[in-house]
Design a protein around this motif. Structure first.
Motif, mmCIF file in Angstrom:
data_model
loop_
_atom_site.group_PDB
_atom_site.id
_atom_site.type_symbol
_atom_site.label_atom_id
_atom_site.label_comp_id
_atom_site.label_asym_id
_atom_site.label_seq_id
_atom_site.Cartn_x
_atom_site.Cartn_y
_atom_site.Cartn_z
ATOM 1 N N ALA A 211 -15.295 3.349 23.950
ATOM 2 C CA ALA A 211 -13.981 2.808 24.276
ATOM 3 C C ALA A 211 -13.369 3.529 25.472
ATOM 4 C CB ALA A 211 -13.064 2.930 23.059
ATOM 5 N N ARG A 212 -12.459 2.843 26.151
ATOM 6 C CA ARG A 212 -11.726 3.478 27.260
ATOM 7 C C ARG A 212 -10.689 4.455 26.728
ATOM 8 N NH1 ARG A 212 -14.614 3.700 31.363
ATOM 9 N NH2 ARG A 212 -16.144 3.513 29.687
ATOM 10 N N ARG A 213 -10.085 4.127 25.575
ATOM 11 C CA ARG A 213 -9.107 5.004 24.933
ATOM 12 C C ARG A 213 -9.807 5.732 23.793
ATOM 13 N NH1 ARG A 213 -3.738 4.377 25.514
ATOM 14 N NH2 ARG A 213 -3.380 4.748 23.298
ATOM 15 N N VAL A 214 -9.755 7.045 23.820
ATOM 16 C CA VAL A 214 -10.559 7.829 22.883
ATOM 17 C C VAL A 214 -9.703 8.867 22.165
ATOM 18 C CG1 VAL A 214 -12.702 7.531 24.187
ATOM 19 C CG2 VAL A 214 -11.173 9.444 24.734
ATOM 20 N N PRO A 215 -10.095 9.209 20.922
ATOM 21 C CA PRO A 215 -9.449 10.333 20.239
ATOM 22 C C PRO A 215 -9.915 11.653 20.848
ATOM 23 C CG PRO A 215 -11.249 9.494 18.911
ATOM 24 C CD PRO A 215 -11.135 8.580 20.100
ATOM 25 N N THR A 216 -9.237 12.727 20.500
ATOM 26 C CA THR A 216 -9.524 14.030 21.102
ATOM 27 C C THR A 216 -9.830 15.064 20.033
ATOM 28 O OG1 THR A 216 -7.996 13.536 22.901
ATOM 29 C CG2 THR A 216 -8.638 15.843 22.617
ATOM 30 N N VAL A 217 -10.895 15.798 20.250
ATOM 31 C CA VAL A 217 -11.204 16.991 19.461
ATOM 32 C C VAL A 217 -10.808 18.206 20.291
ATOM 33 C CG1 VAL A 217 -13.013 18.399 18.405
ATOM 34 C CG2 VAL A 217 -13.096 15.901 18.218
ATOM 35 N N VAL A 218 -9.967 19.069 19.737
ATOM 36 C CA VAL A 218 -9.646 20.338 20.381
ATOM 37 C C VAL A 218 -10.476 21.414 19.704
ATOM 38 C CG1 VAL A 218 -7.866 22.007 20.984
ATOM 39 C CG2 VAL A 218 -7.309 19.570 20.920
ATOM 40 N N HIS A 219 -11.361 22.029 20.475
ATOM 41 C CA HIS A 219 -12.278 23.048 19.940
ATOM 42 C C HIS A 219 -11.855 24.430 20.418
ATOM 43 C CE1 HIS A 219 -15.864 25.254 18.864
ATOM 44 N NE2 HIS A 219 -16.044 25.600 20.133
ATOM 45 N N GLY A 220 -11.507 25.308 19.467
ATOM 46 C CA GLY A 220 -11.134 26.681 19.784
ATOM 47 C C GLY A 220 -12.312 27.622 19.651
ATOM 48 N N HIS A 221 -12.590 28.381 20.701
ATOM 49 C CA HIS A 221 -13.749 29.274 20.686
ATOM 50 C C HIS A 221 -13.460 30.565 19.925
ATOM 51 C CE1 HIS A 221 -12.106 32.157 23.595
ATOM 52 N NE2 HIS A 221 -11.787 31.159 24.408
ATOM 53 N N GLY A 222 -14.529 31.254 19.566
ATOM 54 C CA GLY A 222 -14.423 32.538 18.896
ATOM 55 C C GLY A 222 -14.145 33.674 19.864
ATOM 56 N N THR A 223 -14.143 34.890 19.345
ATOM 57 C CA THR A 223 -13.793 36.067 20.130
ATOM 58 C C THR A 223 -14.681 36.220 21.354
ATOM 59 O OG1 THR A 223 -12.942 37.253 18.206
ATOM 60 C CG2 THR A 223 -13.646 38.591 20.077
ATOM 61 N N LEU A 224 -14.034 36.303 22.526
ATOM 62 C CA LEU A 224 -14.703 36.592 23.791
ATOM 63 C C LEU A 224 -13.953 37.728 24.467
ATOM 64 C CD1 LEU A 224 -15.147 32.989 25.291
ATOM 65 C CD2 LEU A 224 -16.828 34.307 23.982
ATOM 66 N N ALA A 225 -14.663 38.751 24.894
ATOM 67 C CA ALA A 225 -14.032 39.839 25.627
ATOM 68 C C ALA A 225 -14.193 39.686 27.135
ATOM 69 C CB ALA A 225 -14.611 41.186 25.187
ATOM 70 N N TYR A 226 -15.056 38.771 27.556
ATOM 71 C CA TYR A 226 -15.376 38.609 28.981
ATOM 72 C C TYR A 226 -14.995 37.217 29.444
ATOM 73 C CZ TYR A 226 -18.292 38.251 33.212
ATOM 74 O OH TYR A 226 -18.744 38.048 34.498
ATOM 75 N N ARG A 227 -14.206 37.125 30.493
ATOM 76 C CA ARG A 227 -13.725 35.836 30.989
ATOM 77 C C ARG A 227 -14.866 34.915 31.400
ATOM 78 N NH1 ARG A 227 -9.694 36.119 33.894
ATOM 79 N NH2 ARG A 227 -9.192 38.339 33.811
ATOM 80 N N GLY A 228 -15.971 35.493 31.848
ATOM 81 C CA GLY A 228 -17.076 34.694 32.329
ATOM 82 C C GLY A 228 -17.872 33.989 31.251
ATOM 83 N N TYR A 229 -17.583 34.273 29.963
ATOM 84 C CA TYR A 229 -18.261 33.572 28.873
ATOM 85 C C TYR A 229 -17.533 32.303 28.447
ATOM 86 C CZ TYR A 229 -21.030 37.860 28.108
ATOM 87 O OH TYR A 229 -21.873 38.944 28.244
ATOM 88 N N ALA B 147 -15.985 28.578 28.098
ATOM 89 C CA ALA B 147 -16.742 27.328 28.213
ATOM 90 C C ALA B 147 -16.529 26.619 29.536
ATOM 91 C CB ALA B 147 -16.367 26.395 27.057
ATOM 92 N N SER B 148 -15.392 26.825 30.210
ATOM 93 C CA SER B 148 -15.181 26.150 31.493
ATOM 94 C C SER B 148 -15.894 26.854 32.631
ATOM 95 C CB SER B 148 -13.680 26.067 31.811
ATOM 96 O OG SER B 148 -13.194 27.267 32.368
ATOM 97 N N VAL B 149 -16.485 28.011 32.342
ATOM 98 C CA VAL B 149 -17.146 28.807 33.374
ATOM 99 C C VAL B 149 -18.654 28.876 33.150
ATOM 100 C CG1 VAL B 149 -17.297 31.109 34.435
ATOM 101 C CG2 VAL B 149 -15.069 30.187 33.759
ATOM 102 N N ALA B 150 -19.074 29.034 31.907
ATOM 103 C CA ALA B 150 -20.479 29.325 31.617
ATOM 104 C C ALA B 150 -21.093 28.323 30.653
ATOM 105 C CB ALA B 150 -20.599 30.726 31.030
ATOM 106 N N GLU B 151 -22.378 28.054 30.853
ATOM 107 C CA GLU B 151 -23.152 27.367 29.831
ATOM 108 C C GLU B 151 -23.254 28.291 28.619
ATOM 109 O OE1 GLU B 151 -24.489 24.440 29.587
ATOM 110 O OE2 GLU B 151 -24.373 23.642 31.626
ATOM 111 N N GLY B 152 -23.177 27.710 27.425
ATOM 112 C CA GLY B 152 -23.246 28.515 26.227
ATOM 113 C C GLY B 152 -22.916 27.676 25.013
ATOM 114 N N PRO B 153 -22.819 28.313 23.846
ATOM 115 C CA PRO B 153 -22.592 27.553 22.607
ATOM 116 C C PRO B 153 -21.342 26.686 22.627
ATOM 117 C CG PRO B 153 -23.220 29.819 22.113
ATOM 118 C CD PRO B 153 -23.001 29.758 23.585
ATOM 119 N N ASP B 154 -20.240 27.192 23.199
ATOM 120 C CA ASP B 154 -19.008 26.402 23.173
ATOM 121 C C ASP B 154 -19.111 25.164 24.056
ATOM 122 O OD1 ASP B 154 -17.200 27.910 21.395
ATOM 123 O OD2 ASP B 154 -17.493 29.506 22.857
ATOM 124 N N ARG B 155 -19.816 25.265 25.180
ATOM 125 C CA ARG B 155 -20.012 24.073 26.005
ATOM 126 C C ARG B 155 -20.955 23.097 25.303
ATOM 127 N NH1 ARG B 155 -21.001 24.222 32.496
ATOM 128 N NH2 ARG B 155 -19.097 25.499 32.337
#
Length: 362
Positions: free
Chosen positions: A63-81, A83-91
């Motif tokens: 569909a053009r109109r879609v529901p949204t899932v908001v996914h909150g990641h677990g503890t990260l101490a490094y900005r580079g981990y 999901a908007s920066v790095a490939e990984g489990p959250d992405r």
């Protein structure tokens, strides 16, 4: 403020990545496109700042109109981990949700991803604010990317993201933004009860010693920036750790740079005075805990499921049990799922199939 394309992957790649991570694949139907959003939000003190996050949309159907899932990641101490920066489990998880025909919004939180400053770890109010502002940004960006968010929101998250999901759910449930309608919360392994559950578990063996040291060092240094526990780290941390513990948790050190820089036990990390303060908190330390232990104090109008595990030695089951009691005490309904004698991360992978199938796509 900006939309940065992060690439498109087809359904086969979504499925392959999910299988490698041990995640379910039966809901994957479409290819997806990922974008980094940079948007305006506020600091814990209410001052203007910016943050980043991941938006993932289906590309080749639905569909053009879609529901949204908001996914909150677990503890990260490094900005580079983030999901908007790095490939990984959250992405990978975000792509999996979107491949079912939904939008996925995955906030990096403050001070992670491309956001400035340090991360205010376990400041649940600012994490919820950053998540809601990311949802608003995604709603504005999506039409230019070929989809529209239909206003239905399903809040989920793992570990730190578990309590963020509950905090965001509480905000949406109370009508904080009428454009979005909370439909369900599914939170895994959240530290909802630092004072009554997580803190005692640091000392009675329910949290493994390595995890106890890492979480405690991160928590005290991050929360000190907000609540001013100490003026000099030598008041809290023993030598040689006092000399570098704050810099380790400045959002700029990846795991391999933190590894080996902390001791094996809390006794070795903390001064005698602060070891006892953590066992019997008071003053600003207790205030900080109670300021953040609010995420379960509301009456949900939607289904809430809390997932945890008896064998979790990072965030013990008692957190979810006490959260469920608090929701019930407020007149809400909540379901608690114990995944058994498995680890923190296995509890998440066991919970994910039910979560992905329970969130609708139309």
């Amino acid at each position: 403020m900006s939309v940065t394309p992060l690439g498109t992957v087809d359904r086969a790649r979504v499925v392959d990545d999910a299988r490698k991570a041990g995640y379910p694949t039966d809901t994957a139907r479409y290819g997806v496109a990922a974008y980094r959003l940079t948007y305006r939000t506020v600091t814990p003190e209410g001052n203007p700042t910016t943050a980043s996050g991941l938006l993932v949309l289906p590309t080749d159907g639905g569909a053009r109109r879609v529901p949204t899932v908001v996914h909150g990641h677990g503890t990260l101490a490094y900005r580079g981990y983030a999901a908007s920066v790095a490939e990984g489990p959250d992405r990978t998880v975000s792509r999996l949700y979107a491949s079912a025909g939904r939008a996925t919004v995955a906030p990096d939180y403050l001070g992670l991803g491309t956001g400035p400053g340090t991360h205010p770890y376990i400041d649940n109010r600012s994490a919820a604010t950053a998540s809601l502002d990311m949802l608003r940004a995604a709603s504005q960006a999506a039409p230019g990317l070929g989809r529209r968010l239909d206003g239905r929101v399903y809040a989920t998250g793992f570990s730190q993201g578990g309590q963020v999901a509950m905090a965001l759910g509480r905000a949406l449930n109370s009508g904080e933004d009428a454009r979005f309608r909370l439909r369900a919360v599914a939170a895994v392994g959240g530290a909802y009860d630092v004072e009554g559950s997580q803190l005692p578990a640091l000392f009675d063996g329910r949290v493994g010693p390595g995890s106890a040291v890492f979480y405690t060092a991160y928590y005290l240094t991050a929360q000190n920036r907000l609540h001013h526990f100490y003026a000099d780290p030598r008041e809290v941390f023993r030598a040689p750790y006092a000399a570098h513990v704050e810099s380790l948790f400045d959002s700029n050190h990846p795991a391999d740079q933190i590894a080996g820089k902390l001791p094996g036990t809390l006794r070795e990390l903390l001064t005698d005075q602060w070891y006892e303060k953590l066992r019997h908190p008071g003053g600003s330390l207790l205030t900080a805990m109670r300021t953040n232990d609010y995420t379960c104090d509301w009456k949900p109008d939607v289904p809430v499921t809390l997932y945890s595990a008896t064998g979790d030695r990072d965030v013990p089951l008692a957190n979810s049990q006490n959260c469920a009691r608090r929701v019930t005490a407020h007149g809400g309904r909540v379901r608690l799922v114990d995944q058994g004698d498995v680890s923190h991360y296995t509890a998440f992978s066991r919970s994910l199939p039910e979560i992905t199938r329970s969130f609708p796509t139309t």
